[in-house]
Write a protein that holds these residues in place. Structure first.
Motif, PDB file in Angstrom:
ATOM      1  N   UNK A   1      14.641  31.201 -52.214  1.00  0.00           N
ATOM      2  CA  UNK A   1      14.740  31.493 -50.790  1.00  0.00           C
ATOM      3  C   UNK A   1      13.823  30.564 -50.012  1.00  0.00           C
ATOM      4  N   UNK A   2      13.933  30.627 -48.697  1.00  0.00           N
ATOM      5  CA  UNK A   2      13.034  29.837 -47.864  1.00  0.00           C
ATOM      6  C   UNK A   2      11.596  30.261 -48.103  1.00  0.00           C
ATOM      7  N   UNK A   3      11.379  31.579 -48.254  1.00  0.00           N
ATOM      8  CA  UNK A   3      10.024  32.049 -48.555  1.00  0.00           C
ATOM      9  C   UNK A   3       9.629  31.650 -49.975  1.00  0.00           C
ATOM     10  N   UNK A   4      10.629  31.497 -50.838  1.00  0.00           N
ATOM     11  CA  UNK A   4      10.347  31.042 -52.190  1.00  0.00           C
ATOM     12  C   UNK A   4       9.790  29.630 -52.219  1.00  0.00           C
ATOM     13  N   UNK A   5      10.151  28.817 -51.224  1.00  0.00           N
ATOM     14  CA  UNK A   5       9.577  27.474 -51.135  1.00  0.00           C
ATOM     15  C   UNK A   5       8.107  27.547 -50.763  1.00  0.00           C
ATOM     16  N   UNK A   6       7.737  28.564 -49.986  1.00  0.00           N
ATOM     17  CA  UNK A   6       6.316  28.808 -49.696  1.00  0.00           C
ATOM     18  C   UNK A   6       5.593  29.212 -50.976  1.00  0.00           C
ATOM     19  N   UNK A   7       6.241  30.045 -51.790  1.00  0.00           N
ATOM     20  CA  UNK A   7       5.675  30.384 -53.101  1.00  0.00           C
ATOM     21  C   UNK A   7       5.537  29.127 -53.962  1.00  0.00           C
ATOM     22  N   UNK A   8       6.523  28.238 -53.848  1.00  0.00           N
ATOM     23  CA  UNK A   8       6.476  26.998 -54.631  1.00  0.00           C
ATOM     24  C   UNK A   8       5.264  26.163 -54.238  1.00  0.00           C
ATOM     25  N   UNK A   9       4.964  26.125 -52.949  1.00  0.00           N
ATOM     26  CA  UNK A   9       3.782  25.410 -52.458  1.00  0.00           C
ATOM     27  C   UNK A   9       2.532  25.935 -53.167  1.00  0.00           C
ATOM     28  N   UNK A  10       2.395  27.275 -53.223  1.00  0.00           N
ATOM     29  CA  UNK A  10       1.227  27.879 -53.875  1.00  0.00           C
ATOM     30  C   UNK A  10       1.217  27.588 -55.371  1.00  0.00           C
ATOM     31  N   UNK A  11       2.395  27.624 -55.985  1.00  0.00           N
ATOM     32  CA  UNK A  11       2.499  27.385 -57.422  1.00  0.00           C
ATOM     33  C   UNK A  11       2.092  25.963 -57.780  1.00  0.00           C
ATOM     34  N   UNK A  12       2.587  25.000 -57.007  1.00  0.00           N
ATOM     35  CA  UNK A  12       2.257  23.602 -57.294  1.00  0.00           C
ATOM     36  C   UNK A  12       0.778  23.334 -57.061  1.00  0.00           C
TER      37      UNK A  12
ATOM     38  N   UNK B   1      -2.271  28.749 -46.672  1.00  0.00           N
ATOM     39  CA  UNK B   1      -1.177  29.696 -46.477  1.00  0.00           C
ATOM     40  C   UNK B   1      -1.390  30.593 -45.260  1.00  0.00           C
ATOM     41  N   UNK B   2      -2.628  30.643 -44.750  1.00  0.00           N
ATOM     42  CA  UNK B   2      -2.899  31.479 -43.589  1.00  0.00           C
ATOM     43  C   UNK B   2      -3.174  32.919 -43.928  1.00  0.00           C
ATOM     44  N   UNK B   3      -3.654  33.193 -45.152  1.00  0.00           N
ATOM     45  CA  UNK B   3      -4.023  34.562 -45.523  1.00  0.00           C
ATOM     46  C   UNK B   3      -5.422  34.882 -45.005  1.00  0.00           C
ATOM     47  N   UNK B   4      -5.660  36.148 -44.668  1.00  0.00           N
ATOM     48  CA  UNK B   4      -6.956  36.537 -44.109  1.00  0.00           C
ATOM     49  C   UNK B   4      -8.040  36.568 -45.178  1.00  0.00           C
ATOM     50  N   UNK B   5      -7.677  36.855 -46.427  1.00  0.00           N
ATOM     51  CA  UNK B   5      -8.654  36.879 -47.516  1.00  0.00           C
ATOM     52  C   UNK B   5      -8.014  36.312 -48.777  1.00  0.00           C
ATOM     53  N   UNK B   6      -8.865  35.881 -49.697  1.00  0.00           N
ATOM     54  CA  UNK B   6      -8.346  35.374 -50.972  1.00  0.00           C
ATOM     55  C   UNK B   6      -7.769  36.511 -51.812  1.00  0.00           C
ATOM     56  N   UNK B   7      -8.205  37.745 -51.566  1.00  0.00           N
ATOM     57  CA  UNK B   7      -7.677  38.880 -52.335  1.00  0.00           C
ATOM     58  C   UNK B   7      -6.196  39.074 -52.043  1.00  0.00           C
ATOM     59  N   UNK B   8      -5.788  38.826 -50.793  1.00  0.00           N
ATOM     60  CA  UNK B   8      -4.364  38.915 -50.454  1.00  0.00           C
ATOM     61  C   UNK B   8      -3.582  37.857 -51.228  1.00  0.00           C
ATOM     62  N   UNK B   9      -4.128  36.640 -51.281  1.00  0.00           N
ATOM     63  CA  UNK B   9      -3.473  35.559 -52.028  1.00  0.00           C
ATOM     64  C   UNK B   9      -3.343  35.937 -53.499  1.00  0.00           C
ATOM     65  N   UNK B  10      -4.402  36.498 -54.055  1.00  0.00           N
ATOM     66  CA  UNK B  10      -4.387  36.882 -55.469  1.00  0.00           C
ATOM     67  C   UNK B  10      -3.349  37.962 -55.741  1.00  0.00           C
ATOM     68  N   UNK B  11      -3.236  38.945 -54.818  1.00  0.00           N
ATOM     69  CA  UNK B  11      -2.269  40.028 -55.006  1.00  0.00           C
ATOM     70  C   UNK B  11      -0.837  39.510 -54.967  1.00  0.00           C
ATOM     71  N   UNK B  12      -0.566  38.620 -54.015  1.00  0.00           N
ATOM     72  CA  UNK B  12       0.797  38.119 -53.853  1.00  0.00           C
ATOM     73  C   UNK B  12       1.185  37.201 -55.004  1.00  0.00           C
TER      74      UNK B  12
END
Length: 385
Positions: free
Chosen positions: A320-331, A346-357
């Motif tokens: 998906x389009x959001x999956x390309x955002x996931x791809x950015x994080x993966x790469x 990615x514009x997350x407020x905390x690193x814990x949010x990034x870790x959870x997602x």
């Protein structure tokens, strides 16, 4: 007679296929009582309007709230406590949950008589209806917060949601590309209208609303910096531009050195100038970077659906389009970029949010760390033998 009462205050007209709500305004300050009738196309809208009116009357007059129903309180809470402080999209989302789900099922119950068992049964029923666990959990959170506000208003002594067991959060299936597959997609889309969309998501990790809402005033073409400050979303079927999701979502992303993206940005700018010169006043200049021919902005759902058609035509793996955002994080993770840097981009407020997602990504990193430590200890043990 074509109009029949279906519940107190609401009648249905079988000929006009409309719902009529009778609102009785009490007498006040020498003014006589009056009767107001409003028409609605759906029973959900009719119930919502009647609850909103009756709840406001009960609370404004300071009457005893024994007769106040959950539906009346929810509409009052939405109007008086949520709408003034939340975005239009958030308010709309809450309104849809209340109007289409919670009020039809629980709205008739007096607020003071609402029980834990009734709420638990409601949540369980929504799961059996096919709503996903994460959506039903949002219903629970809304009910908990709304009733908590009733406690603060001294309408209740306790919150019946406290002992409810909400569904556990379920992690969605993530589909994302590695760098090789991303490069292949970029090559296949060169020169197409989807090229800028996909490259903004893949190179910068932008959300689809951020892509749709990106404006030229936020692109510094000289120093190669894009500022993410607005997003474009739909509220009640109408597209609106608004501030980003959180303060942390406002970020500056440099694309200096990414020649491919720089070329895309410059082509879009040249296309804009060309169309403005050719169309004159007919050009719909909303200052959007990514838009239809003629300047009209994209709808987020349009981009989502368009990408799926394109991917099928190209016979590319599902993403998906959001999956390309996931791809950015993966790469980024595969290149050992620190989680703090990924989170900021990615514009997350905390690193814990990034870790959870992105648990599925960072767990692999943790595994490699554990394996490295294990290998080191094993080597020492072998030397000692």
């Amino acid at each position: 007679m074509s109009r029949k009462n279906i519940m107190p205050g609401i009648a249905y007209d079988t000929e006009r296929r409309s719902y009529y709500v009778t609102m009785r305004v009490p007498a006040r300050k020498g003014q006589p009582a009056k009767r107001v009738v409003r028409c609605f196309s759906s029973v959900e809208d009719a119930i919502h309007a009647l609850d909103q009116f009756n709840g406001s009357v009960i609370l404004a007059q300071g009457e005893k709230v024994n007769s106040l129903t959950l539906g009346q309180w929810l509409t009052y809470w939405l109007e008086q406590m949520i709408q003034p402080s939340r975005t239009a999209s958030t308010t709309h989302g809450y309104s849809m949950m209340i109007k289409n789900h919670i009020s039809p099922a629980l709205g008739h119950i007096p607020l003071k008589k609402l029980t834990t068992a009734q709420i638990q049964q409601y949540l369980n029923h929504k799961l059996t209806e096919g709503l996903c666990a994460n959506t039903v959990r949002k219903h629970y959170t809304l009910l908990h917060n709304a009733i908590q506000h009733a406690i603060r208003q001294e309408l209740l002594a306790r919150n019946p949601t406290d002992n409810v067991i909400p569904p556990s959060v379920s992690q969605p299936d993530h589909h994302y590309y590695d760098s090789d597959t991303m490069a292949e997609l970029f090559k296949l889309l060169e020169g197409s209208s989807m090229e800028p969309v996909v490259k903004l998501a893949g190179y910068l990790g932008l959300r689809r609303g951020e892509i749709c809402g990106l404006k030229w005033k936020h692109v510094d073409r000289e120093v190669k910096i894009i500022t993410i400050a607005e997003t474009r979303t739909a509220v009640n079927g109408r597209a609106v531009d608004k501030a980003t999701k959180t303060r942390s979502s406002i970020r500056r992303l440099g694309y200096q050195g990414i020649q491919d993206l720089d070329n895309v940005i410059e082509r879009l700018w040249a296309k804009r100038l060309s169309e403005m010169a050719a169309l004159g006043d007919a050009y719909a200049d909303g200052d959007y970077v990514v838009c239809h021919d003629g300047g009209l902005p994209y709808q987020a759902d349009y981009l989502t659906n368009r990408l799926q058609r394109v991917m099928r035509d190209l016979n590319m793996p599902y993403v998906t389009l959001h999956g390309l955002r996931h791809s950015f994080a993966s790469i980024a993770n595969s290149r050992n970029v620190p989680i703090f840097g990924i989170s900021k981009a990615l514009g997350h407020s905390t690193t814990s949010i990034t870790s959870q997602i992105y648990t599925h990504l960072f767990d692999d990193t943790h595994l490699s760390v554990v394996q490295a430590v294990g290998d080191a200890i094993t080597e020492c043990r072998v030397e000692q033998v």
